[in-house]
Design a protein around this motif. Structure first.
Motif, PDB file in Angstrom:
ATOM      1  N   ARG A   2       6.485  -1.547   4.778  1.00  0.00           N
ATOM      2  CA  ARG A   2       6.793  -0.226   4.202  1.00  0.00           C
ATOM      3  C   ARG A   2       5.980   0.824   4.963  1.00  0.00           C
ATOM      4  NH1 ARG A   2       9.749  -0.116  -0.624  1.00  0.00           N
ATOM      5  NH2 ARG A   2       8.971   1.988  -0.990  1.00  0.00           N
ATOM      6  N   THR A  15      14.950   3.971  -2.905  1.00  0.00           N
ATOM      7  CA  THR A  15      13.637   3.423  -3.284  1.00  0.00           C
ATOM      8  C   THR A  15      12.855   2.947  -2.064  1.00  0.00           C
ATOM      9  OG1 THR A  15      14.407   1.157  -3.677  1.00  0.00           O
ATOM     10  CG2 THR A  15      14.485   2.689  -5.560  1.00  0.00           C
ATOM     11  N   VAL A  18      10.852   6.037  -0.479  1.00  0.00           N
ATOM     12  CA  VAL A  18       9.730   6.645  -1.207  1.00  0.00           C
ATOM     13  C   VAL A  18       8.746   5.568  -1.630  1.00  0.00           C
ATOM     14  CG1 VAL A  18      11.132   8.584  -2.033  1.00  0.00           C
ATOM     15  CG2 VAL A  18      10.916   6.553  -3.439  1.00  0.00           C
ATOM     16  N   GLU A  19       7.532   5.995  -1.825  1.00  0.00           N
ATOM     17  CA  GLU A  19       6.475   5.097  -2.292  1.00  0.00           C
ATOM     18  C   GLU A  19       6.155   5.443  -3.743  1.00  0.00           C
ATOM     19  OE1 GLU A  19       5.141   2.555  -0.700  1.00  0.00           O
ATOM     20  OE2 GLU A  19       6.356   2.979   1.074  1.00  0.00           O
ATOM     21  N   PRO A  20       5.778   4.442  -4.536  1.00  0.00           N
ATOM     22  CA  PRO A  20       5.338   4.750  -5.896  1.00  0.00           C
ATOM     23  C   PRO A  20       4.170   5.739  -5.824  1.00  0.00           C
ATOM     24  CG  PRO A  20       5.574   2.373  -5.579  1.00  0.00           C
ATOM     25  CD  PRO A  20       5.728   3.004  -4.228  1.00  0.00           C
ATOM     26  N   GLY A  21       4.226   6.735  -6.631  1.00  0.00           N
ATOM     27  CA  GLY A  21       3.142   7.718  -6.656  1.00  0.00           C
ATOM     28  C   GLY A  21       3.310   8.864  -5.674  1.00  0.00           C
ATOM     29  N   ASP A  22       4.373   8.834  -4.847  1.00  0.00           N
ATOM     30  CA  ASP A  22       4.608   9.968  -3.956  1.00  0.00           C
ATOM     31  C   ASP A  22       4.808  11.226  -4.797  1.00  0.00           C
ATOM     32  OD1 ASP A  22       4.476   8.712  -1.488  1.00  0.00           O
ATOM     33  OD2 ASP A  22       6.659   8.555  -1.225  1.00  0.00           O
ATOM     34  N   THR A  24       6.478  14.602  -6.142  1.00  0.00           N
ATOM     35  CA  THR A  24       7.896  14.883  -6.397  1.00  0.00           C
ATOM     36  C   THR A  24       8.567  15.491  -5.172  1.00  0.00           C
ATOM     37  OG1 THR A  24       7.408  15.198  -8.725  1.00  0.00           O
ATOM     38  CG2 THR A  24       9.490  16.106  -7.925  1.00  0.00           C
ATOM     39  N   ARG A  45       9.283  12.788  -2.618  1.00  0.00           N
ATOM     40  CA  ARG A  45      10.404  11.926  -3.045  1.00  0.00           C
ATOM     41  C   ARG A  45      11.734  12.633  -2.815  1.00  0.00           C
ATOM     42  NH1 ARG A  45       7.681  11.437  -8.073  1.00  0.00           N
ATOM     43  NH2 ARG A  45       9.637  11.999  -9.069  1.00  0.00           N
TER      44      ARG A  45
END
Length: 183
Positions: A77, A130, A133-137, A139, A142
């Motif tokens: 990733r 998905t 984007v990375e979790p926590g990016d 807004t 994203r």
């Protein structure tokens, strides 16, 4: 290509053209058969319904999506993976009848709302998002990364200028898409 495959492809191409021109609901199997110069029985041999024709047209897109998603999920990733995903997706959009199918969907949204095949494509598109984007990016990141894919699609709807080639359209869309990706 076998005669059966050739006939099937001709049916798909003719149906796609008529669905775009007249609308999905307004086009009958009889009209498709007449446009091809074949009997309805010959058409039924390949497709029992308009829904089967639509499904067959979209299935190729689903396979391409699935392969691209599988490739991306097997990669680290990283920023370069995201950029390569966008490049590969841009290349994939040039193959087959993708922009005609997107035009069909755009012109017949009400007919395809909730259609199982279209829902699967929608799900695959969200799966691709998905990966971008990375979790926590934040807004904005994203949204920017997600918009990179939509920029590739938008080029077919917003740049309808017939003086530009498909290559120019694709190159401009890819440039914008890559600029949108978070650096």
């Amino acid at each position: 290509m076998s005669e059966n495959a050739d006939t099937r492809t001709r049916i798909q191409e003719t149906a796609l053209k008529l669905f775009i021109e007249q609308g999905y609901e307004a086009t009958s199997l009889r009209e498709i058969a007449e446009a091809l110069g074949v009997t309805k029985a010959a058409l039924y041999y390949h497709f029992k319904s308009k829904d089967e024709i639509i499904t067959s047209l979209v299935e190729d897109r689903q396979y391409a999506f699935a392969e691209l998603i599988e490739w991306a999920r097997s990669q680290p990733r990283t920023e370069e993976t995201r950029r390569e995903l966008v490049r590969r997706y841009a290349d994939d959009l040039r193959r087959g009848r993708h922009h005609e199918i997107m035009h069909l969907i755009e012109r017949n949204q009400a007919s395809f709302k909730g259609h199982p095949t279209m829902e699967r494509v929608r799900h695959q598109m969200f799966e691709m998002l998905t990966i971008l984007v990375e979790p926590g990016d934040p807004t904005a990141t994203r949204l920017r990364n997600s918009m990179s894919l939509f920029a590739l699609h938008a080029s077919w709807f917003l740049l309808r200028d017939e003086t530009i080639s498909d290559d120019e359209r694709r190159d401009a869309a890819l440039e914008v898409a890559l600029e949108l990706l978070h650096r």
